[in-house]
Design an enzyme around this catalytic site. Sequence first.
Site, PDB file in Angstrom:
ATOM      1  N   PHE A   1       0.861  -1.173   0.000  1.00 28.84           N
ATOM      2  CA  PHE A   1       0.000   0.000   0.000  1.00 28.84           C
ATOM      3  C   PHE A   1       0.896   1.222   0.000  1.00 28.84           C
ATOM      4  CE2 PHE A   1      -2.352   3.515   1.801  1.00 28.84           C
ATOM      5  CZ  PHE A   1      -3.512   3.478   1.049  1.00 28.84           C
TER       6      PHE A   1
ATOM      7  N   ASP B   1       9.558   2.907   1.471  1.00 22.70           N
ATOM      8  CA  ASP B   1       8.367   3.660   1.832  1.00 22.70           C
ATOM      9  C   ASP B   1       8.178   3.535   3.333  1.00 22.70           C
ATOM     10  OD1 ASP B   1       5.849   4.594   2.421  1.00 22.70           O
ATOM     11  OD2 ASP B   1       4.846   3.609   0.742  1.00 22.70           O
TER      12      ASP B   1
ATOM     13  N   LYS C   1       2.955  11.215   7.186  1.00 22.22           N
ATOM     14  CA  LYS C   1       2.204  10.963   8.411  1.00 22.22           C
ATOM     15  C   LYS C   1       2.805  11.650   9.631  1.00 22.22           C
ATOM     16  CE  LYS C   1      -0.117   6.819   6.738  1.00 22.22           C
ATOM     17  NZ  LYS C   1      -1.374   7.492   6.389  1.00 22.22           N
TER      18      LYS C   1
END
Length: 483
Positions: free
Chosen positions: A142, A227, A256
């Site tokens: 993801f 990532d 984030k």
Amino acid sequence: MADTTQGALAPTYHPLPVTIARAHGTHVWDTDGNEFLDFLSGYSALNFGHLHQGLVAAAMTQLRQVTLTSRAFDHDRLEEFAQRLVEVVGLLTTGGEGSLVVPMNTGAEAVETAIKAVRKWGYDVRGVPEDQATIVVAEGNFHGRTTTLVGLSDDPTARGGFGPFAPGFVQVPFGDLAAVADAVDDTTVAVLMEPVQGEAGVVVPPDDFWPGLRALTAEKNIALVADEIQSGLGRTGTTLACELWDVQPDLVCLGKALGGGILPVSAVVGKPEILGVLTPGTHGSTFGGNPLACAVGIAALDLLSTGQYQARAAASGRVLKERLDALVDRGLLTGARSVGLWAGIDMDPAFGTGRDLCEALLERGVLAKDTHEATIRLSPPLSIVQPELEMALDILEESLVALRDEDSDGGSGEDADQGDEPGVSEGDEPSAPEDDAVDPPTEMSAETSDSTDAAAVAKGTRGTKGKSLRGKGEPSELSPTAG
């Protein structure tokens, strides 16, 4: 508890039936004043907890100065932000102290930026024929929800109905080094993967996988892109998850927690030979690297620079792992994977779905979210104190027992009463969470906690059997300029 409704919103989410109105540290309150422990943390965007005083102060100070210039002009926080990223993160990449930074806004933008950079590097430096560059990615990944990034996914819900997708990506099983080696050829410019797969359910690869990727990509002159949008910035007990295997990637995608749960902040950090191919006009962002984002990002990086949050995540993570393993041994879970203060747990379908468990937790005062039907991710703020962690895990055990017994006989069995702890009687009011839930103390042993925190937790959220374990109360006010 107020019902959530879509109203004018497009139905892109199916939220749990709770509407949050206030937050502080590890706690949130809904519109009815019910109190919850946040065990999702905005998918790790809230690593430092809600409304951390230092982050709020940095934002409020910058709001009075300048919030946006666009990159048409420099501003006085931009280079400071970039240098801080190099000091905290760049040194953990192959770029070292010479690392470059591309500031963006969202995690998806950071990954898209990395894709653009490695492709252009492949053409300009490696000599890959134009429009033939390929990137190796993992099954179960993801990386975001842009059309390019959902095209990398093998999740039918994420992909379905959004094609055609961008070419140039080769998918292999996550953790399978031989499959990566077989997928690599002369057109391969990068391997792009999450060190630990978050959306897939906190899937941790074999210990030799990332060291093997590093050796393979170095040998073939291929960029290794990590990532770390969910896994990075303290979540795994290290600044980057790649540190768990002593690996330095060439590029790191961050997001984030870099924005401290206050606003979207992301960046790509790493090797100057790769990021240096992005010249004026080839890439940009109106809001990327804006003064407000830089001020908050600098404050978040300052919190990480002490190592306290990483140490707390590691110590609390040991408690988390021990408790989850015990639930697996008892047959209450079919599986549990954890790294640092981050876990994926698997429900027995006979007891219900992942959403059933999340709703049972919600009724007892803990917020979590399911993924892929039967899996729940647990990612509390790294500022959580020991009594809060233990209480939430007690509630998890109680919820699982209740679901099991409901499935077996439609009511509460004997085991459901075992594990109950005395709590507040109905009508008791909880105290506000302590400031230590926002600013961690210097002592972070998993074995000890401040007694005032323990008292606040015991009084604040835990309740008696058969009643909602959600307390009612208000958080203490945070001064917007508190240090």
